[in-house]
Scaffold this motif. Structure first.
Motif, PDB file in Angstrom:
ATOM      1  N   HIS A 201       0.812  -1.224   0.000  1.00  0.00           N
ATOM      2  CA  HIS A 201       0.000   0.000   0.000  1.00  0.00           C
ATOM      3  C   HIS A 201       0.847   1.276   0.000  1.00  0.00           C
ATOM      4  CE1 HIS A 201       0.068  -0.491   4.652  1.00  0.00           C
ATOM      5  NE2 HIS A 201       0.903   0.485   4.336  1.00  0.00           N
ATOM      6  N   ALA A 202       2.187   1.129  -0.098  1.00  0.00           N
ATOM      7  CA  ALA A 202       3.078   2.276   0.138  1.00  0.00           C
ATOM      8  C   ALA A 202       2.832   3.450  -0.821  1.00  0.00           C
ATOM      9  CB  ALA A 202       4.538   1.828   0.030  1.00  0.00           C
ATOM     10  N   THR A 203       2.635   3.151  -2.102  1.00  0.00           N
ATOM     11  CA  THR A 203       2.490   4.266  -3.055  1.00  0.00           C
ATOM     12  C   THR A 203       1.187   5.024  -2.800  1.00  0.00           C
ATOM     13  OG1 THR A 203       3.802   3.025  -4.639  1.00  0.00           O
ATOM     14  CG2 THR A 203       2.592   4.902  -5.491  1.00  0.00           C
ATOM     15  N   GLY A 204       0.080   4.290  -2.600  1.00  0.00           N
ATOM     16  CA  GLY A 204      -1.213   4.932  -2.338  1.00  0.00           C
ATOM     17  C   GLY A 204      -1.186   5.729  -1.041  1.00  0.00           C
ATOM     18  N   LEU A 205      -0.515   5.191  -0.017  1.00  0.00           N
ATOM     19  CA  LEU A 205      -0.432   5.902   1.264  1.00  0.00           C
ATOM     20  C   LEU A 205       0.411   7.170   1.110  1.00  0.00           C
ATOM     21  CD1 LEU A 205      -1.069   6.012   4.288  1.00  0.00           C
ATOM     22  CD2 LEU A 205       0.915   4.543   4.707  1.00  0.00           C
ATOM     23  N   GLY A 206       1.512   7.059   0.368  1.00  0.00           N
ATOM     24  CA  GLY A 206       2.361   8.234   0.120  1.00  0.00           C
ATOM     25  C   GLY A 206       1.585   9.328  -0.608  1.00  0.00           C
ATOM     26  N   VAL A 207       0.762   8.936  -1.573  1.00  0.00           N
ATOM     27  CA  VAL A 207      -0.067   9.904  -2.311  1.00  0.00           C
ATOM     28  C   VAL A 207      -0.954  10.680  -1.328  1.00  0.00           C
ATOM     29  CG1 VAL A 207      -2.055  10.071  -3.903  1.00  0.00           C
ATOM     30  CG2 VAL A 207      -0.071   8.676  -4.530  1.00  0.00           C
ATOM     31  N   ILE A 208      -1.504   9.965  -0.352  1.00  0.00           N
ATOM     32  CA  ILE A 208      -2.417  10.638   0.591  1.00  0.00           C
ATOM     33  C   ILE A 208      -1.653  11.494   1.613  1.00  0.00           C
ATOM     34  CG2 ILE A 208      -4.180  10.208   2.389  1.00  0.00           C
ATOM     35  CD1 ILE A 208      -5.008  10.018  -0.692  1.00  0.00           C
ATOM     36  N   GLY A 231      -8.243   5.785 -12.098  1.00  0.00           N
ATOM     37  CA  GLY A 231      -7.483   4.540 -11.897  1.00  0.00           C
ATOM     38  C   GLY A 231      -7.842   3.940 -10.555  1.00  0.00           C
ATOM     39  N   PHE A 232      -8.142   2.634 -10.546  1.00  0.00           N
ATOM     40  CA  PHE A 232      -8.493   1.981  -9.279  1.00  0.00           C
ATOM     41  C   PHE A 232      -7.691   0.690  -9.140  1.00  0.00           C
ATOM     42  CE2 PHE A 232     -11.499   0.393  -5.972  1.00  0.00           C
ATOM     43  CZ  PHE A 232     -11.532   1.540  -5.196  1.00  0.00           C
ATOM     44  N   GLY A 233      -6.403   0.774  -9.499  1.00  0.00           N
ATOM     45  CA  GLY A 233      -5.499  -0.371  -9.343  1.00  0.00           C
ATOM     46  C   GLY A 233      -4.789  -0.262  -8.006  1.00  0.00           C
ATOM     47  N   ASN A 234      -3.526  -0.657  -7.962  1.00  0.00           N
ATOM     48  CA  ASN A 234      -2.779  -0.634  -6.703  1.00  0.00           C
ATOM     49  C   ASN A 234      -2.738   0.783  -6.120  1.00  0.00           C
ATOM     50  OD1 ASN A 234       0.094  -0.070  -5.418  1.00  0.00           O
ATOM     51  ND2 ASN A 234      -0.462  -2.169  -4.918  1.00  0.00           N
ATOM     52  N   VAL A 235      -2.337   1.753  -6.910  1.00  0.00           N
ATOM     53  CA  VAL A 235      -2.161   3.118  -6.379  1.00  0.00           C
ATOM     54  C   VAL A 235      -3.512   3.758  -6.082  1.00  0.00           C
ATOM     55  CG1 VAL A 235      -1.149   5.390  -6.797  1.00  0.00           C
ATOM     56  CG2 VAL A 235      -0.010   3.357  -7.704  1.00  0.00           C
ATOM     57  N   GLY A 236      -4.419   3.742  -7.075  1.00  0.00           N
ATOM     58  CA  GLY A 236      -5.707   4.437  -6.946  1.00  0.00           C
ATOM     59  C   GLY A 236      -6.576   3.871  -5.829  1.00  0.00           C
ATOM     60  N   SER A 237      -6.636   2.530  -5.701  1.00  0.00           N
ATOM     61  CA  SER A 237      -7.557   1.960  -4.708  1.00  0.00           C
ATOM     62  C   SER A 237      -7.041   2.215  -3.286  1.00  0.00           C
ATOM     63  CB  SER A 237      -7.792   0.472  -4.954  1.00  0.00           C
ATOM     64  OG  SER A 237      -6.611  -0.255  -4.753  1.00  0.00           O
ATOM     65  N   PHE A 238      -5.710   2.126  -3.088  1.00  0.00           N
ATOM     66  CA  PHE A 238      -5.195   2.419  -1.735  1.00  0.00           C
ATOM     67  C   PHE A 238      -5.288   3.916  -1.416  1.00  0.00           C
ATOM     68  CE2 PHE A 238      -3.095  -1.834  -1.773  1.00  0.00           C
ATOM     69  CZ  PHE A 238      -3.619  -2.282  -0.565  1.00  0.00           C
ATOM     70  N   ALA A 239      -5.078   4.765  -2.428  1.00  0.00           N
ATOM     71  CA  ALA A 239      -5.237   6.207  -2.191  1.00  0.00           C
ATOM     72  C   ALA A 239      -6.684   6.482  -1.776  1.00  0.00           C
ATOM     73  CB  ALA A 239      -4.865   6.994  -3.447  1.00  0.00           C
ATOM     74  N   ALA A 240      -7.636   5.854  -2.464  1.00  0.00           N
ATOM     75  CA  ALA A 240      -9.061   6.037  -2.141  1.00  0.00           C
ATOM     76  C   ALA A 240      -9.339   5.570  -0.706  1.00  0.00           C
ATOM     77  CB  ALA A 240      -9.920   5.260  -3.131  1.00  0.00           C
ATOM     78  N   LYS A 241      -8.799   4.411  -0.365  1.00  0.00           N
ATOM     79  CA  LYS A 241      -9.035   3.841   0.986  1.00  0.00           C
ATOM     80  C   LYS A 241      -8.524   4.789   2.077  1.00  0.00           C
ATOM     81  CE  LYS A 241      -7.485  -0.182   3.723  1.00  0.00           C
ATOM     82  NZ  LYS A 241      -6.509   0.307   4.643  1.00  0.00           N
ATOM     83  N   LEU A 304      -6.784  13.123  -8.326  1.00  0.00           N
ATOM     84  CA  LEU A 304      -5.638  12.218  -8.170  1.00  0.00           C
ATOM     85  C   LEU A 304      -5.545  11.300  -9.405  1.00  0.00           C
ATOM     86  CD1 LEU A 304      -5.906  13.297  -5.257  1.00  0.00           C
ATOM     87  CD2 LEU A 304      -5.949  10.958  -4.433  1.00  0.00           C
ATOM     88  N   PRO A 305      -4.778  11.669 -10.431  1.00  0.00           N
ATOM     89  CA  PRO A 305      -4.636  10.767 -11.573  1.00  0.00           C
ATOM     90  C   PRO A 305      -3.686   9.628 -11.224  1.00  0.00           C
ATOM     91  CG  PRO A 305      -3.617  12.925 -12.027  1.00  0.00           C
ATOM     92  CD  PRO A 305      -4.011  12.915 -10.593  1.00  0.00           C
ATOM     93  N   CYS A 306      -4.235   8.416 -11.152  1.00  0.00           N
ATOM     94  CA  CYS A 306      -3.454   7.258 -10.689  1.00  0.00           C
ATOM     95  C   CYS A 306      -3.503   6.124 -11.712  1.00  0.00           C
ATOM     96  CB  CYS A 306      -4.001   6.752  -9.351  1.00  0.00           C
ATOM     97  SG  CYS A 306      -3.919   7.937  -8.021  1.00  0.00           S
ATOM     98  N   ALA A 307      -3.564   6.460 -13.013  1.00  0.00           N
ATOM     99  CA  ALA A 307      -3.673   5.391 -14.015  1.00  0.00           C
ATOM    100  C   ALA A 307      -2.549   5.459 -15.037  1.00  0.00           C
ATOM    101  CB  ALA A 307      -5.027   5.455 -14.700  1.00  0.00           C
ATOM    102  N   LEU A 308      -2.639   6.430 -15.930  1.00  0.00           N
ATOM    103  CA  LEU A 308      -1.769   6.444 -17.108  1.00  0.00           C
ATOM    104  C   LEU A 308      -1.067   7.783 -17.256  1.00  0.00           C
ATOM    105  CD1 LEU A 308      -4.500   5.168 -19.592  1.00  0.00           C
ATOM    106  CD2 LEU A 308      -2.719   3.759 -18.551  1.00  0.00           C
ATOM    107  N   GLU A 309      -0.067   7.802 -18.156  1.00  0.00           N
ATOM    108  CA  GLU A 309       0.618   9.082 -18.414  1.00  0.00           C
ATOM    109  C   GLU A 309      -0.180   9.911 -19.430  1.00  0.00           C
ATOM    110  OE1 GLU A 309       4.329   7.448 -19.857  1.00  0.00           O
ATOM    111  OE2 GLU A 309       3.622   7.713 -21.919  1.00  0.00           O
ATOM    112  N   GLY A 310       0.132  11.214 -19.485  1.00  0.00           N
ATOM    113  CA  GLY A 310      -0.422  12.101 -20.518  1.00  0.00           C
ATOM    114  C   GLY A 310      -1.919  12.319 -20.469  1.00  0.00           C
ATOM    115  N   GLN A 311      -2.545  12.188 -19.312  1.00  0.00           N
ATOM    116  CA  GLN A 311      -4.004  12.342 -19.222  1.00  0.00           C
ATOM    117  C   GLN A 311      -4.457  13.795 -19.262  1.00  0.00           C
ATOM    118  OE1 GLN A 311      -6.286   9.542 -19.112  1.00  0.00           O
ATOM    119  NE2 GLN A 311      -4.326   9.046 -20.043  1.00  0.00           N
ATOM    120  N   ILE A 312      -3.625  14.682 -18.719  1.00  0.00           N
ATOM    121  CA  ILE A 312      -3.970  16.107 -18.761  1.00  0.00           C
ATOM    122  C   ILE A 312      -2.923  16.793 -19.621  1.00  0.00           C
ATOM    123  CG2 ILE A 312      -4.368  18.193 -17.389  1.00  0.00           C
ATOM    124  CD1 ILE A 312      -5.108  16.239 -15.069  1.00  0.00           C
TER     125      ILE A 312
END
Ligand code: NAD
Length: 430
Positions: A201-208, A231-241, A304-312
């Motif tokens: 969960h380290a990346t998602g927790l760091g984001v928060i 994005g609701f993978g490893n980073v997005g779902s833990f950031a959400a939690k 919190l963009p947590c999926a892909l590059e170049g989205q914005i």
């Protein structure tokens, strides 16, 4: 650029990829900001060592296929090289050089005593059986084994590789060192063989942690804030939690199937359970569908963009309505869009800091392996907080002093740290 004077363009073609060019552009900009010594800048413009290996693999049908593998060791001024290993059909030396440069700048801004590297094999891992993947990993590890080691270069997982891949990698290296266990040669291992608690969960927790601190700086509070997550993978779902647990309202999230929206806030623990069963967020009760494009432009406090590059990029930067962007993914906001958003006073916490939780806990794993003394999860989480917020605060101070965007500030801090260390160490032999 002086780097390309008098060079045979063919021999240097791997230094002309888009990712590396982008990294060099930000390097040049940062160097100007800090008035970097030109001799140091010249050295920072190129990788120290680029290794290309052939990886012959016995396939399940008994035929032998030869894949191409790479390890690029970009800079080791601050410590042993560190960076992931990618298995993907698009991997080539050009891409690996760009990724190795980014790791150098990321590890430096985070204040880690590590250099930057990256590796990869050009292969579609989804087309390999488990045995073929193991054969490939063991031979690749063996081919680069004289260049890596706990005090030399410490790989980690990336796209297409996982804890099991790291276990095979570590075992191969250990067997070749006389059979003595060498857990410190890679990170991202399973906990049973020297992995760290808290890595998942380290990346998602760091984001928060970064999101909370950025909110504080711009006069907002996490509790009660409205957050949108792509994005609701490893980073997005833990950031959400972790945001949900801190009282934020997650009003929209998306995955590859599209987005879901609920202005009152989505129930994240229920959504995580739903995704475990259905493998998608699509159809989650008490939510309305929203497209990924609309999701990015929703009115909210933090995006919190947590999926892909170049989205914005320049086509939607003018339509973004949040006050804060925290980059969970790598490169979700382009450099041109960063300038537009900075003018519009939208604060960006850049990827090199915001998604640094993964590499920070990888660093902890390496430290624990060397000490053979393992920490509990709360200890890992709190040490992560200390390091990631220190990196944020240092860059924020420079951003305020120079009135620049946070991405430029982070890069300037990174280059300044490398410059100081390189000047102290000097040029070998002289
Ligand atoms: P992941 O594969 O676990 O999740 C990716 C998520 O993005 C999935 O939910 C997927 O459905 C979604 N997605 C894919 N295409 C999409 C689209 N077009 N629109 C919206 N959502 C889409 O990956 P991850 O590990 O969560 O990594 C996400 C990003 O974070 C990547 O850029 C990665 O490089 C970066 N990153 C990850 C880590 C880490 O520790 N996992 C560390 C640093 C950076």
């Amino acid at each position: 650029m002086p780097m390309h004077d008098n060079l045979n363009p063919q021999a240097e073609s791997h230094l002309h990829g888009p990712l590396f060019k982008n990294a060099l552009e930000t390097l040049e900009e940062a160097a100007k900001l800090i008035n970097c010594d030109p001799n140091i800048l010249e050295r920072l413009r190129r990788p120290r060592r680029s290794i290309t290996v052939s990886v012959p693999v016995r396939m399940d049908d008994q035929s032998v296929k030869v894949f191409t593998g790479y390890r690029v060791q970009y800079n080791s001024t601050l410590g042993p090289y560190k960076g992931g290993i990618r298995y993907h059909q698009n991997v080539d030396l050009t891409e690996v050089v760009g990724l190795a440069a980014l790791m150098t700048f990321k590890n430096s801004v985070l204040g880690l005593p590590l250099g930057g590297a990256k590796g990869g094999v050009c292969v579609d891992p989804t087309k390999l059986s488990r045995t073929e993947k193991q054969n490939l990993t063991r031979r690749y590890a063996s081919e680069i084994s004289s260049f890596i080691g706990p005090t030399k270069d410490i790989p980690a997982p990336d796209v297409g590789t996982d804890p099991q891949t790291m276990a095979w990698f570590m075992d191969t290296y250990s067997q070749e060192q006389g059979g003595y266990a060498q857990p410190g040669v890679v990170t991202g291992k399973p906990v049973e063989i020297g992995g760290s608690l808290g890595r998942n969960h380290a990346t998602g927790l760091g984001v928060i942690y970064v999101c909370e601190r950025a909110m504080e700086m711009i006069g907002m509070k996490m509790s009660g804030s409205r957050i949108v997550i792509q994005g609701f993978g490893n980073v997005g779902s833990f950031a959400a939690k972790f945001a949900f647990e801190r009282g934020a309202r997650i009003i929209a999230v998306s995955d590859v199937s599209g987005g879901i929206h609920n202005g009152d806030g989505l129930n994240i623990p229920q959504l995580i359970e739903y995704v475990k069963q259905n493998k998608t967020i699509k159809g989650f009760p008490h939510s309305q569908p929203v497209s990924n494009e609309q999701l990015l432009e929703l009115d909210c406090d933090a995006l919190l963009p947590c999926a892909l590059e170049g989205q914005i990029d320049t086509h939607n930067a003018e339509n973004i309505k949040c006050k804060l962007i925290v980059e969970g993914a790598n490169g979700p906001v382009t450099n041109a869009a960063t300038k537009i958003l900075h003018k519009r006073k939208i604060f960006i916490a850049p990827d090199v800091i915001a998604n640094g939780g993964g590499v920070i806990v990888s660093y902890f794993e390496w430290v624990q392996d060397i000490m053979s003394f393992f920490w509990d999860e709360a200890d890992v989480d709190s040490k992560l907080k200390g390091i990631i917020l220190k990196a944020f605060d240092t860059s924020y101070k420079l951003q305020q002093e120079k009135n620049i965007d946070m991405r430029s500030a982070a890069m300037a801090v990174s280059v300044q740290r490398l410059e100081k260390a390189m000047l102290l160490r000097g040029l070998y032999p002289r």
